[in-house]
Design a protein around this motif. Structure first.
Motif, mmCIF file in Angstrom:
data_model
loop_
_atom_site.group_PDB
_atom_site.id
_atom_site.type_symbol
_atom_site.label_atom_id
_atom_site.label_comp_id
_atom_site.label_asym_id
_atom_site.label_seq_id
_atom_site.Cartn_x
_atom_site.Cartn_y
_atom_site.Cartn_z
ATOM 1 N N TYR A 1 -29.319 -34.602 49.152
ATOM 2 C CA TYR A 1 -29.941 -34.379 47.029
ATOM 3 C C TYR A 1 -30.108 -32.227 47.147
ATOM 4 O O TYR A 1 -29.667 -31.572 46.332
ATOM 5 N N PHE A 2 -30.472 -32.382 47.983
ATOM 6 C CA PHE A 2 -31.069 -30.574 48.397
ATOM 7 C C PHE A 2 -29.884 -29.982 49.243
ATOM 8 O O PHE A 2 -29.744 -30.182 50.329
ATOM 9 N N LYS A 3 -29.356 -28.918 48.723
ATOM 10 C CA LYS A 3 -27.947 -28.605 49.430
ATOM 11 C C LYS A 3 -28.206 -27.347 49.857
ATOM 12 O O LYS A 3 -27.650 -26.914 50.712
ATOM 13 N N SER A 4 -29.183 -26.781 49.766
ATOM 14 C CA SER A 4 -29.796 -25.823 50.348
ATOM 15 C C SER A 4 -31.541 -25.723 51.176
ATOM 16 O O SER A 4 -32.176 -26.207 50.173
ATOM 17 N N GLU A 5 -32.177 -24.973 52.059
ATOM 18 C CA GLU A 5 -33.860 -24.290 51.973
ATOM 19 C C GLU A 5 -33.931 -23.844 50.776
ATOM 20 O O GLU A 5 -35.606 -23.944 50.215
ATOM 21 N N LYS A 6 -33.216 -22.966 50.072
ATOM 22 C CA LYS A 6 -33.267 -22.456 49.405
ATOM 23 C C LYS A 6 -34.030 -23.325 47.581
ATOM 24 O O LYS A 6 -34.747 -23.138 47.098
ATOM 25 N N GLN A 7 -33.167 -23.904 47.558
ATOM 26 C CA GLN A 7 -33.161 -25.400 46.889
ATOM 27 C C GLN A 7 -34.348 -25.535 46.723
ATOM 28 O O GLN A 7 -34.725 -26.459 46.003
ATOM 29 N N TYR A 8 -34.518 -26.151 48.031
ATOM 30 C CA TYR A 8 -35.517 -27.689 48.233
ATOM 31 C C TYR A 8 -36.556 -26.009 48.340
ATOM 32 O O TYR A 8 -38.058 -26.941 47.448
ATOM 33 N N LEU A 9 -37.161 -25.173 49.133
ATOM 34 C CA LEU A 9 -38.266 -24.154 48.290
ATOM 35 C C LEU A 9 -38.861 -24.004 47.137
ATOM 36 O O LEU A 9 -40.033 -23.800 46.702
ATOM 37 N N GLU A 10 -37.405 -24.206 45.695
ATOM 38 C CA GLU A 10 -37.373 -24.136 45.187
ATOM 39 C C GLU A 10 -38.213 -25.258 44.543
ATOM 40 O O GLU A 10 -39.133 -25.013 43.310
ATOM 41 N N SER A 11 -37.804 -25.835 44.537
ATOM 42 C CA SER A 11 -39.044 -27.007 43.761
ATOM 43 C C SER A 11 -40.391 -27.189 44.476
ATOM 44 O O SER A 11 -41.090 -27.998 43.674
ATOM 45 N N PHE A 12 -40.565 -27.026 45.380
ATOM 46 C CA PHE A 12 -42.251 -27.129 45.904
ATOM 47 C C PHE A 12 -42.349 -25.901 45.171
ATOM 48 O O PHE A 12 -43.873 -26.020 45.060
ATOM 49 N N GLN A 13 -41.797 -24.845 45.113
ATOM 50 C CA GLN A 13 -42.501 -24.433 43.843
ATOM 51 C C GLN A 13 -42.891 -24.043 42.232
ATOM 52 O O GLN A 13 -43.592 -24.002 42.285
ATOM 53 N N ASN A 14 -41.740 -25.023 42.408
ATOM 54 C CA ASN A 14 -41.789 -25.554 41.088
ATOM 55 C C ASN A 14 -43.080 -26.561 40.644
ATOM 56 O O ASN A 14 -44.021 -26.514 39.433
ATOM 57 N N LEU A 15 -43.425 -26.983 41.745
ATOM 58 C CA LEU A 15 -44.620 -27.812 41.576
ATOM 59 C C LEU A 15 -46.367 -27.105 42.114
ATOM 60 O O LEU A 15 -46.561 -26.917 40.909
ATOM 61 N N PHE A 16 -46.035 -25.665 43.042
ATOM 62 C CA PHE A 16 -47.343 -24.886 42.525
ATOM 63 C C PHE A 16 -47.386 -24.451 41.269
ATOM 64 O O PHE A 16 -47.991 -24.207 41.103
ATOM 65 N N ASN A 17 -46.480 -23.841 40.754
ATOM 66 C CA ASN A 17 -46.442 -23.611 39.571
ATOM 67 C C ASN A 17 -47.010 -24.187 38.670
ATOM 68 O O ASN A 17 -47.546 -24.094 37.267
ATOM 69 N N LYS A 18 -47.028 -25.967 38.464
ATOM 70 C CA LYS A 18 -47.282 -27.059 37.432
ATOM 71 C C LYS A 18 -48.858 -26.618 37.991
ATOM 72 O O LYS A 18 -49.300 -27.514 37.290
#
Length: 430
Positions: free
Chosen positions: A201-218
């Protein structure tokens, strides 16, 4: 994904009086089903294999069958596991009848909207253990809470959920796969670590990190283990902690990773107003949870453990904990790699992951959502060739290892059966 009207996910899930659950045997969906049943919602379900979780639900009178289109009796809502194939007969029928279909994390998000203090436990590794630690502490201190946990918890009577209708606290084990945890709005979020995973599902470290950042933002308040390099790139972090700060924690279990998990949970407890003295006392009640360094059999000459670990980091830290607990023993490890894609991407990390085992037996790779290309690119022999170990063997298959179990382990007093696939067939765990 399947909704024509996305506003459905904003509804209170209790407004649906009949719900059919496809994949109800899964650890998360079974827990959710128990909770929905407690709210007087009529639950039915289906599975491709019955297990301990379905037995517990059936004991409550919940009807569960093998997948078949006839199972769908016009419910108000259908909940599916994220991994359910699109050609599942019940899913196809629900879509034909225009019955709303939501995924497990969407349904959990609909449930969590009723709770003011949602505590999410996220991270690549250690989610289940950390969640189990937290609910054990809350249980010991008689603090009311609700919870869905990705493992059966000893303190809860080997249940993977907890219900208290008078509590505004809901503890949820929050998985990142397919951005599942972005369906939640945490009051407190604990992230145990971040290391790129779920490569299908996560094709790059960047995409993986962005998902966690979106959680932190919520999340209103974020607690983060900063030992991992990806963690250092996150914003909106309120508290950080490191493994080296956990060395003085006294637990009933061994392992550097368990002490680190406990330190993260300690920060959650502090935010909830639990004192250090209360934490130190209550954490002693945590001894293990299901399939996390769990003893499944013990004789006069041998102890057999099982563990869910499948990422090389999880393998390495679990074997460290096992060696710490049994420093003078001879350890035999059976390990089933999980996914061809994960094995390809993490191949280098496996090199030194097995050094605390005296003998290593690698079974066939468990196929989960893998492509033909992945399967052609990786096999057990290639994995073995990459591993730094003097006593490593190809177990061929889980069935072969089961048939030759006694002969393979005859000179070892500690045996670990590890993996997230069907390796537990070796020890008839389910």
């Amino acid at each position: 994904m399947y909704l024509k009207d996305n506003s459905i996910v904003n509804k209170n899930i209790e407004s649906f009086k009949t719900i059919h659950v496809i994949g109800i045997s899964g650890i998360g969906l079974s827990a959710l089903s128990h909770i929905l049943d407690s709210k007087n919602i009529k639950i039915s379900g289906s599975t491709n294999a019955f297990n301990k979780q379905t037995e517990k639900l059936q004991n409550k009178g919940i009807q569960i069958n093998l997948h078949d289109a006839n199972n769908l009796q016009n419910p108000d809502l259908v909940i599916i596991t994220q991994e359910i194939p699109k050609d599942n007969p019940e899913l196809k029928k629900a879509l034909e009848l225009n019955i709303p279909v939501v995924t497990y994390p969407q349904a959990v998000g609909m449930l969590l909207g009723s709770y003011k203090k949602v505590i999410s436990i996220s991270g690549t590794h250690g989610k289940s253990t950390s969640t189990a630690m937290l609910v054990t502490i809350l249980h010991q201190l008689n603090i009311p809470f609700n919870a869905i946990i990705g493992t059966d918890v000893v303190a809860l009577g080997y249940k993977n959920y907890h219900i208290d209708s008078n509590s505004e606290i809901f503890v949820i084990e929050a998985c990142e796969y397919m951005d599942a945890f972005l369906n939640y709005n945490p009051y407190i979020n604990l992230t145990t670590n971040i290391e790129w995973d779920h490569f299908d599902y996560f094709k790059s470290e960047k995409q993986y990190l962005e998902s966690f950042q979106n959680l932190f933002n919520k999340s209103q308040y974020n607690i983060l283990n900063s030992d991992y390099k990806l963690a250092l790139q996150l914003n909106r972090v309120d508290v950080t902690y490191k493994e080296k700060e956990s060395t003085n924690l006294k637990l009933a279990i061994t392992g550097n990773h368990n002490r680190t998990n406990a330190l993260g949970v300690k920060h959650v407890c502090g935010r909830l107003g639990i004192s250090e003295e209360q934490f130190n006392t209550a954490i002693q009640a945590f001894t293990h949870s299901a399939r996390r360094m769990e003893v499944v059999k013990q004789t006069d000459t041998q102890i057999i453990y099982t563990d869910y670990g499948h990422h090389p980091t999880e393998v390495k830290v679990t074997l460290q904990a096992l060696r710490e607990k049994h420093p003078d023993s001879s350890i035999c490890l059976f390990f089933q790699p999980h996914q061809y894609s994960r094995t390809i991407q993490t191949l280098g990390l496996f090199q030194d992951a097995f050094l605390n085992a005296d003998k290593v037996v690698i079974t066939d790779i468990y196929d989960a959502r893998d492509t033909k290309q992945d399967k052609e690119a990786m096999n057990t022999s290639k994995l073995i060739d990459s591993i730094n170990h003097e006593n490593i063997h190809n177990g061929i298959s889980v069935d072969n290892c089961k048939q030759n179990f006694d002969d393979i382990t005859k000179n070892h007093d500690i045996v670990m059966v590890m993996g997230a696939g069907d390796i537990t067939k070796m020890i008839d765990y389910y």
